[in-house]
Write a protein that holds these residues in place. Structure first.
Motif, mmCIF file in Angstrom:
data_model
loop_
_atom_site.group_PDB
_atom_site.id
_atom_site.type_symbol
_atom_site.label_atom_id
_atom_site.label_comp_id
_atom_site.label_asym_id
_atom_site.label_seq_id
_atom_site.Cartn_x
_atom_site.Cartn_y
_atom_site.Cartn_z
ATOM 1 N N SER B 56 -44.282 18.733 -6.071
ATOM 2 C CA SER B 56 -44.173 19.707 -5.708
ATOM 3 C C SER B 56 -45.361 20.145 -4.757
ATOM 4 O O SER B 56 -45.000 20.274 -3.236
ATOM 5 N N ARG B 59 -44.818 16.582 -2.229
ATOM 6 C CA ARG B 59 -43.128 16.312 -1.621
ATOM 7 C C ARG B 59 -42.507 15.785 -0.797
ATOM 8 O O ARG B 59 -42.163 15.070 -0.273
ATOM 9 N N SER B 120 -38.218 19.762 -4.369
ATOM 10 C CA SER B 120 -37.023 20.815 -3.335
ATOM 11 C C SER B 120 -37.748 22.003 -3.384
ATOM 12 O O SER B 120 -37.395 23.226 -2.575
ATOM 13 N N HIS B 121 -38.758 22.395 -4.167
ATOM 14 C CA HIS B 121 -39.405 23.534 -3.732
ATOM 15 C C HIS B 121 -40.964 23.467 -3.506
ATOM 16 O O HIS B 121 -41.316 22.623 -4.271
#
Lengths: 203, 199
Positions: B56, B59, B120-121
Protein backbone atom coordinates in the motif's frame (compact mmCIF):
# COMPACT_ATOMS: atom_id res chain seq x y z
CA UNK A 1 16.58 9.14 -23.86
CA UNK A 2 13.34 7.92 -25.44
CA UNK A 3 10.15 7.47 -23.37
CA UNK A 4 9.71 3.64 -23.32
CA UNK A 5 13.39 3.02 -22.63
CA UNK A 6 13.35 5.58 -19.83
CA UNK A 7 10.26 3.92 -18.30
CA UNK A 8 11.88 0.49 -18.47
CA UNK A 9 14.99 1.79 -16.79
CA UNK A 10 12.87 3.41 -14.08
CA UNK A 11 11.03 0.11 -13.53
CA UNK A 12 14.30 -1.77 -13.31
CA UNK A 13 15.68 0.77 -10.88
CA UNK A 14 12.58 0.36 -8.70
CA UNK A 15 12.94 -3.43 -8.72
CA UNK A 16 16.62 -3.07 -7.83
CA UNK A 17 15.81 -0.82 -4.88
CA UNK A 18 12.99 -3.11 -3.72
CA UNK A 19 15.24 -6.19 -3.95
CA UNK A 20 17.95 -4.41 -1.97
CA UNK A 21 15.44 -3.38 0.68
CA UNK A 22 14.19 -6.98 0.99
CA UNK A 23 17.75 -8.32 1.15
CA UNK A 24 18.55 -5.79 3.87
CA UNK A 25 15.49 -6.88 5.88
CA UNK A 26 16.48 -10.53 5.58
CA UNK A 27 20.02 -9.74 6.68
CA UNK A 28 18.70 -7.78 9.64
CA UNK A 29 16.47 -10.69 10.71
CA UNK A 30 19.32 -13.10 10.24
CA UNK A 31 21.68 -11.07 12.40
CA UNK A 32 18.98 -10.56 15.04
CA UNK A 33 18.25 -14.29 15.23
CA UNK A 34 21.94 -15.20 15.07
CA UNK A 35 23.01 -18.79 15.62
CA UNK A 36 19.63 -19.76 17.10
CA UNK A 37 18.07 -20.40 13.68
CA UNK A 38 20.81 -22.88 12.78
CA UNK A 39 21.35 -24.53 16.11
CA UNK A 40 18.71 -26.14 18.27
CA UNK A 41 19.14 -26.33 22.02
CA UNK A 42 18.81 -30.13 21.74
CA UNK A 43 21.83 -30.37 19.44
CA UNK A 44 23.88 -27.96 21.55
CA UNK A 45 23.02 -30.00 24.64
CA UNK A 46 23.97 -33.30 22.94
CA UNK A 47 27.29 -31.99 21.64
CA UNK A 48 28.24 -30.33 24.93
CA UNK A 49 27.50 -33.60 26.74
CA UNK A 50 29.72 -35.51 24.30
CA UNK A 51 32.67 -33.20 24.93
CA UNK A 52 32.03 -33.41 28.67
CA UNK A 53 30.96 -29.81 29.30
CA UNK A 54 28.72 -29.01 32.20
CA UNK A 55 25.08 -28.99 31.09
CA UNK A 56 23.55 -25.57 31.54
CA UNK A 57 19.91 -25.14 32.51
CA UNK A 58 18.48 -22.79 29.87
CA UNK A 59 18.37 -22.94 26.06
CA UNK A 60 20.00 -19.51 25.77
CA UNK A 61 22.93 -20.53 27.95
CA UNK A 62 23.34 -23.81 26.06
CA UNK A 63 23.55 -22.00 22.72
CA UNK A 64 25.83 -19.31 24.12
CA UNK A 65 28.16 -21.89 25.62
CA UNK A 66 28.18 -23.89 22.38
CA UNK A 67 28.93 -20.77 20.30
CA UNK A 68 31.94 -20.01 22.48
CA UNK A 69 33.46 -23.41 21.69
CA UNK A 70 32.40 -24.02 18.08
CA UNK A 71 32.10 -21.91 14.95
CA UNK A 72 29.67 -22.89 12.19
CA UNK A 73 31.19 -24.01 8.89
CA UNK A 74 28.25 -25.46 7.01
CA UNK A 75 24.46 -25.08 7.07
CA UNK A 76 21.67 -27.22 5.66
CA UNK A 77 20.47 -30.74 6.44
CA UNK A 78 24.01 -31.62 7.48
CA UNK A 79 25.63 -28.94 9.58
CA UNK A 80 29.24 -28.72 10.69
CA UNK A 81 30.88 -26.71 13.41
CA UNK A 82 34.62 -26.54 14.05
CA UNK A 83 36.13 -26.09 17.48
CA UNK A 84 37.76 -22.69 17.93
CA UNK A 85 40.64 -23.89 20.11
CA UNK A 86 41.08 -27.34 18.57
CA UNK A 87 40.62 -27.04 14.79
CA UNK A 88 40.63 -30.85 14.35
CA UNK A 89 37.51 -31.26 16.45
CA UNK A 90 34.33 -31.14 14.42
CA UNK A 91 30.75 -31.24 15.65
CA UNK A 92 28.02 -32.30 13.28
CA UNK A 93 24.23 -32.37 13.20
CA UNK A 94 22.64 -34.49 10.46
CA UNK A 95 18.95 -34.91 9.64
CA UNK A 96 17.52 -37.49 7.29
CA UNK A 97 14.76 -40.00 6.75
CA UNK A 98 14.16 -42.68 9.33
CA UNK A 99 11.61 -45.46 8.97
CA UNK A 100 8.60 -43.26 9.85
CA UNK A 101 9.89 -39.76 10.27
CA UNK A 102 13.02 -37.65 10.27
CA UNK A 103 15.96 -38.66 12.48
CA UNK A 104 18.36 -35.98 13.73
CA UNK A 105 21.67 -37.06 15.19
CA UNK A 106 24.66 -35.17 16.49
CA UNK A 107 28.22 -36.35 16.83
CA UNK A 108 31.73 -35.06 17.48
CA UNK A 109 34.79 -36.36 15.64
CA UNK A 110 38.52 -35.74 15.85
CA UNK A 111 39.79 -35.53 12.26
CA UNK A 112 43.44 -36.24 13.16
CA UNK A 113 42.57 -39.82 14.18
CA UNK A 114 39.06 -39.90 12.60
CA UNK A 115 37.70 -41.32 15.82
CA UNK A 116 34.12 -40.52 16.71
CA UNK A 117 34.14 -39.02 20.19
CA UNK A 118 30.44 -39.63 20.77
CA UNK A 119 27.06 -39.69 19.10
CA UNK A 120 23.58 -38.81 20.31
CA UNK A 121 20.16 -39.05 18.72
CA UNK A 122 18.67 -35.58 19.08
CA UNK A 123 15.27 -36.34 17.61
CA UNK A 124 13.42 -39.35 16.24
CA UNK A 125 9.90 -40.67 16.07
CA UNK A 126 10.48 -44.32 15.23
CA UNK A 127 8.32 -47.27 16.31
CA UNK A 128 7.83 -47.22 20.06
CA UNK A 129 9.70 -50.07 21.75
CA UNK A 130 11.61 -51.01 18.59
CA UNK A 131 13.11 -48.30 16.39
CA UNK A 132 12.81 -45.72 19.16
CA UNK A 133 15.53 -47.65 21.01
CA UNK A 134 18.14 -46.00 18.76
CA UNK A 135 18.13 -43.21 21.37
CA UNK A 136 19.18 -45.59 24.13
CA UNK A 137 22.68 -45.32 25.57
CA UNK A 138 23.37 -48.98 24.76
CA UNK A 139 23.02 -48.26 21.05
CA UNK A 140 24.65 -44.81 20.80
CA UNK A 141 27.61 -45.66 23.03
CA UNK A 142 28.77 -48.20 20.42
CA UNK A 143 29.78 -45.29 18.19
CA UNK A 144 32.22 -43.81 20.70
CA UNK A 145 35.74 -44.60 19.48
CA UNK A 146 34.65 -45.92 16.05
CA UNK A 147 36.98 -45.13 13.16
CA UNK A 148 35.00 -42.95 10.78
CA UNK A 149 37.29 -41.95 7.91
CA UNK A 150 35.81 -44.50 5.51
CA UNK A 151 32.38 -44.52 7.06
CA UNK A 152 30.82 -46.89 9.57
CA UNK A 153 29.21 -50.24 8.91
CA UNK A 154 26.34 -52.12 10.51
CA UNK A 155 27.43 -55.72 11.20
CA UNK A 156 26.25 -58.70 13.26
CA UNK A 157 29.78 -59.41 14.47
CA UNK A 158 32.14 -56.56 15.17
CA UNK A 159 35.47 -57.39 13.56
CA UNK A 160 36.62 -54.03 12.21
CA UNK A 161 36.91 -50.85 14.25
CA UNK A 162 34.24 -49.12 12.18
CA UNK A 163 31.44 -51.62 12.82
CA UNK A 164 28.43 -51.42 15.11
CA UNK A 165 25.54 -53.70 16.00
CA UNK A 166 21.95 -52.95 14.99
CA UNK A 167 19.02 -52.93 17.42
CA UNK A 168 17.23 -56.28 17.29
CA UNK A 169 13.88 -55.82 15.56
CA UNK A 170 14.79 -52.34 14.36
CA UNK A 171 17.14 -53.00 11.47
CA UNK A 172 15.55 -50.32 9.33
CA UNK A 173 15.98 -47.55 11.90
CA UNK A 174 19.57 -48.68 12.61
CA UNK A 175 20.26 -48.67 8.86
CA UNK A 176 18.91 -45.11 8.67
CA UNK A 177 21.37 -44.04 11.36
CA UNK A 178 24.20 -45.75 9.45
CA UNK A 179 23.24 -44.04 6.17
CA UNK A 180 22.89 -40.64 7.81
CA UNK A 181 26.18 -40.91 9.67
CA UNK A 182 28.04 -42.10 6.56
CA UNK A 183 26.64 -39.23 4.52
CA UNK A 184 27.82 -36.74 7.13
CA UNK A 185 31.24 -38.41 7.44
CA UNK A 186 31.70 -38.43 3.67
CA UNK A 187 30.87 -34.71 3.45
CA UNK A 188 33.21 -33.94 6.31
CA UNK A 189 36.03 -35.97 4.72
CA UNK A 190 35.68 -34.02 1.48
CA UNK A 191 35.64 -30.77 3.38
CA UNK A 192 38.76 -31.63 5.38
CA UNK A 193 40.61 -32.93 2.30
CA UNK A 194 39.75 -29.78 0.37
CA UNK A 195 41.23 -27.78 3.25
CA UNK A 196 38.64 -25.96 5.33
CA UNK A 197 39.69 -22.34 5.32
CA UNK A 198 38.01 -19.09 6.22
CA UNK A 199 37.33 -18.52 2.52
CA UNK A 200 34.91 -21.43 2.27
CA UNK A 201 33.20 -20.71 5.53
CA UNK A 202 29.41 -21.24 5.59
CA UNK A 203 29.36 -22.54 2.00
CA UNK B 1 -15.01 4.25 13.15
CA UNK B 2 -14.43 3.69 9.46
CA UNK B 3 -11.28 1.75 10.26
CA UNK B 4 -13.17 -0.50 12.68
CA UNK B 5 -15.78 -1.13 9.99
CA UNK B 6 -13.03 -2.23 7.60
CA UNK B 7 -11.64 -4.52 10.28
CA UNK B 8 -14.97 -6.12 11.13
CA UNK B 9 -15.66 -6.62 7.42
CA UNK B 10 -12.45 -8.66 7.21
CA UNK B 11 -13.45 -10.77 10.20
CA UNK B 12 -17.09 -11.46 9.33
CA UNK B 13 -18.58 -10.35 6.00
CA UNK B 14 -15.38 -10.87 3.99
CA UNK B 15 -13.94 -13.70 6.04
CA UNK B 16 -11.10 -15.11 3.92
CA UNK B 17 -11.95 -18.77 4.54
CA UNK B 18 -15.71 -19.01 4.95
CA UNK B 19 -16.75 -16.25 2.55
CA UNK B 20 -13.90 -15.80 0.06
CA UNK B 21 -12.78 -19.48 0.26
CA UNK B 22 -9.08 -18.51 0.23
CA UNK B 23 -6.18 -20.24 1.94
CA UNK B 24 -8.01 -23.56 2.22
CA UNK B 25 -4.97 -25.83 1.81
CA UNK B 26 -3.21 -24.62 4.94
CA UNK B 27 -6.54 -24.32 6.77
CA UNK B 28 -7.19 -28.02 6.31
CA UNK B 29 -3.58 -29.13 6.74
CA UNK B 30 -2.60 -27.51 10.03
CA UNK B 31 -5.82 -27.71 12.02
CA UNK B 32 -5.24 -31.16 13.52
CA UNK B 33 -4.02 -29.50 16.72
CA UNK B 34 -4.84 -26.17 18.33
CA UNK B 35 -1.20 -25.16 18.89
CA UNK B 36 -0.22 -25.64 15.22
CA UNK B 37 -3.34 -23.73 14.13
CA UNK B 38 -2.47 -20.91 16.54
CA UNK B 39 1.08 -20.53 15.25
CA UNK B 40 -0.02 -20.75 11.62
CA UNK B 41 -2.67 -18.09 12.23
CA UNK B 42 -0.16 -15.77 13.89
CA UNK B 43 2.41 -16.24 11.13
CA UNK B 44 -0.09 -15.67 8.31
CA UNK B 45 -1.33 -12.60 10.22
CA UNK B 46 2.12 -11.05 10.58
CA UNK B 47 2.94 -11.77 6.94
CA UNK B 48 -0.38 -10.35 5.70
CA UNK B 49 -0.09 -7.15 7.71
CA UNK B 50 3.56 -6.56 6.77
CA UNK B 51 3.12 -7.33 3.06
CA UNK B 52 -0.10 -5.41 2.48
CA UNK B 53 1.07 -2.29 4.31
CA UNK B 54 4.32 -2.21 2.31
CA UNK B 55 2.42 -2.77 -0.95
CA UNK B 56 0.00 0.00 0.00
CA UNK B 57 2.81 2.42 0.86
CA UNK B 58 4.50 1.72 -2.48
CA UNK B 59 1.31 1.49 -4.56
CA UNK B 60 2.09 4.52 -6.76
CA UNK B 61 5.69 3.42 -7.28
CA UNK B 62 5.25 -0.26 -8.11
CA UNK B 63 5.39 -0.65 -11.91
CA UNK B 64 2.16 -2.24 -13.21
CA UNK B 65 3.89 -4.93 -15.27
CA UNK B 66 6.10 -5.93 -12.32
CA UNK B 67 3.40 -5.74 -9.68
CA UNK B 68 2.98 -9.49 -9.03
CA UNK B 69 6.74 -9.95 -8.91
CA UNK B 70 7.00 -7.07 -6.43
CA UNK B 71 4.24 -8.53 -4.24
CA UNK B 72 5.96 -11.91 -4.26
CA UNK B 73 9.28 -10.33 -3.31
CA UNK B 74 7.71 -8.54 -0.34
CA UNK B 75 5.71 -11.60 0.76
CA UNK B 76 8.74 -13.91 0.49
CA UNK B 77 10.82 -11.50 2.60
CA UNK B 78 8.13 -11.48 5.30
CA UNK B 79 7.69 -15.26 5.23
CA UNK B 80 11.41 -16.02 5.44
CA UNK B 81 11.84 -13.56 8.32
CA UNK B 82 8.91 -15.09 10.22
CA UNK B 83 10.17 -18.61 9.48
CA UNK B 84 13.64 -17.75 10.82
CA UNK B 85 12.13 -16.40 14.03
CA UNK B 86 9.97 -19.50 14.41
CA UNK B 87 12.92 -21.82 13.81
CA UNK B 88 14.98 -19.89 16.31
CA UNK B 89 12.50 -19.58 19.16
CA UNK B 90 10.03 -22.45 18.57
CA UNK B 91 12.07 -25.14 16.77
CA UNK B 92 9.64 -27.95 17.64
CA UNK B 93 6.73 -26.02 16.19
CA UNK B 94 8.78 -25.18 13.09
CA UNK B 95 9.41 -28.89 12.57
CA UNK B 96 5.74 -29.76 13.14
CA UNK B 97 4.50 -27.16 10.66
CA UNK B 98 7.23 -28.25 8.22
CA UNK B 99 6.73 -27.12 4.66
CA UNK B 100 3.50 -25.26 5.41
CA UNK B 101 5.48 -22.33 6.81
CA UNK B 102 7.26 -21.88 3.48
CA UNK B 103 3.99 -22.34 1.65
CA UNK B 104 2.57 -19.20 3.29
CA UNK B 105 4.21 -17.48 0.30
CA UNK B 106 1.55 -18.99 -1.93
CA UNK B 107 -1.31 -18.37 0.50
CA UNK B 108 -4.09 -16.78 -1.55
CA UNK B 109 -5.24 -14.69 1.44
CA UNK B 110 -2.08 -12.55 1.31
CA UNK B 111 -1.89 -12.16 -2.44
CA UNK B 112 -5.65 -11.55 -2.52
CA UNK B 113 -5.43 -8.67 -0.06
CA UNK B 114 -2.41 -7.15 -1.84
CA UNK B 115 -4.16 -7.19 -5.22
CA UNK B 116 -7.71 -6.65 -3.99
CA UNK B 117 -7.29 -3.98 -1.31
CA UNK B 118 -3.77 -2.69 -0.69
CA UNK B 119 -3.17 -1.36 -4.22
CA UNK B 120 -6.22 0.89 -4.03
CA UNK B 121 -6.13 2.07 -0.38
CA UNK B 122 -3.80 3.92 1.95
CA UNK B 123 -1.53 2.20 4.48
CA UNK B 124 -3.81 2.96 7.46
CA UNK B 125 -6.92 1.43 5.88
CA UNK B 126 -4.83 -1.44 4.58
CA UNK B 127 -3.48 -2.09 8.05
CA UNK B 128 -6.98 -2.42 9.50
CA UNK B 129 -8.14 -4.54 6.58
CA UNK B 130 -5.15 -6.86 7.02
CA UNK B 131 -5.82 -7.01 10.76
CA UNK B 132 -9.44 -7.97 10.14
CA UNK B 133 -8.61 -10.60 7.54
CA UNK B 134 -5.86 -12.02 9.76
CA UNK B 135 -8.13 -12.22 12.80
CA UNK B 136 -10.84 -13.82 10.63
CA UNK B 137 -8.39 -16.41 9.32
CA UNK B 138 -6.98 -16.99 12.80
CA UNK B 139 -10.45 -17.55 14.33
CA UNK B 140 -11.45 -20.00 11.61
CA UNK B 141 -8.24 -21.98 12.06
CA UNK B 142 -8.68 -22.09 15.82
CA UNK B 143 -12.35 -23.10 15.66
CA UNK B 144 -11.68 -25.95 13.20
CA UNK B 145 -8.71 -27.07 15.31
CA UNK B 146 -10.86 -26.93 18.43
CA UNK B 147 -13.33 -29.48 17.03
CA UNK B 148 -10.74 -31.67 15.33
CA UNK B 149 -8.41 -31.96 18.32
CA UNK B 150 -11.19 -32.36 20.87
CA UNK B 151 -13.09 -35.00 18.91
CA UNK B 152 -10.06 -36.67 17.32
CA UNK B 153 -7.80 -36.89 20.37
CA UNK B 154 -9.92 -35.87 23.35
CA UNK B 155 -7.39 -33.10 24.03
CA UNK B 156 -7.14 -29.35 23.57
CA UNK B 157 -3.68 -27.80 23.23
CA UNK B 158 -2.33 -31.16 24.39
CA UNK B 159 -4.39 -31.22 27.60
CA UNK B 160 -7.09 -33.84 28.22
CA UNK B 161 -10.48 -32.18 28.17
CA UNK B 162 -12.83 -35.08 27.43
CA UNK B 163 -14.02 -37.56 30.07
CA UNK B 164 -11.93 -40.69 30.57
CA UNK B 165 -14.64 -42.84 28.99
CA UNK B 166 -14.49 -40.88 25.71
CA UNK B 167 -13.17 -42.92 22.78
CA UNK B 168 -11.37 -40.56 20.35
CA UNK B 169 -12.86 -40.50 16.86
CA UNK B 170 -9.64 -40.76 14.85
CA UNK B 171 -11.23 -39.79 11.55
CA UNK B 172 -10.99 -36.15 12.69
CA UNK B 173 -7.19 -36.45 12.63
CA UNK B 174 -7.20 -37.45 8.98
CA UNK B 175 -7.63 -35.19 5.91
CA UNK B 176 -11.19 -36.47 5.46
CA UNK B 177 -11.93 -35.34 9.02
CA UNK B 178 -10.62 -31.89 8.11
CA UNK B 179 -12.99 -31.71 5.13
CA UNK B 180 -15.93 -32.96 7.21
CA UNK B 181 -15.32 -30.39 9.96
CA UNK B 182 -14.84 -27.60 7.46
CA UNK B 183 -18.00 -28.54 5.55
CA UNK B 184 -20.06 -28.75 8.75
CA UNK B 185 -18.82 -25.35 9.92
CA UNK B 186 -19.38 -23.77 6.52
CA UNK B 187 -22.95 -25.14 6.54
CA UNK B 188 -23.52 -23.68 10.00
CA UNK B 189 -22.05 -20.27 9.04
CA UNK B 190 -24.23 -20.10 5.91
CA UNK B 191 -27.27 -21.13 7.98
CA UNK B 192 -26.64 -18.27 10.43
CA UNK B 193 -26.09 -15.85 7.53
CA UNK B 194 -29.40 -17.00 6.03
CA UNK B 195 -31.22 -16.36 9.32
CA UNK B 196 -29.82 -12.85 9.51
CA UNK B 197 -30.95 -12.13 5.97
CA UNK B 198 -34.37 -13.62 6.75
CA UNK B 199 -34.03 -16.37 4.15
Amino acid sequence: MKGPLKDSLKDLLFMLILSSFCAFLLLATRSAVGERAELSAGTADAILKIIGKEVLPSDDQLIESFSEIFVRRQSGKIKFWRAVDKPDFWACEASGNGMWSEITLAFVIDTTTWQIMGLRIVEQNETAGLGSRISEDRFVEQFTGLYGENGVEMASYKIMNNQFDAITGATSSSKSVEKLLNKALSMLRERVKAGDTNQNELS
Amino acid sequence: MNYLKIMFKGIFTSNPVFVLALGLCSTLAVTGRADTAFFMGVMVGITTIFSTVIVSALRYKIPFKFRLMSYMLIIITAVISVEQLLRAYYPDMARTLGQYVGLIVTNCVIMGRCEGFAVSHGPKETFFDAMGVSIGYFLVLLSIAFFRETLGNGTLWGLHVMPGSYVPCRVFNSPSGAFLTFAAMLYFVNLVKGWFKGE
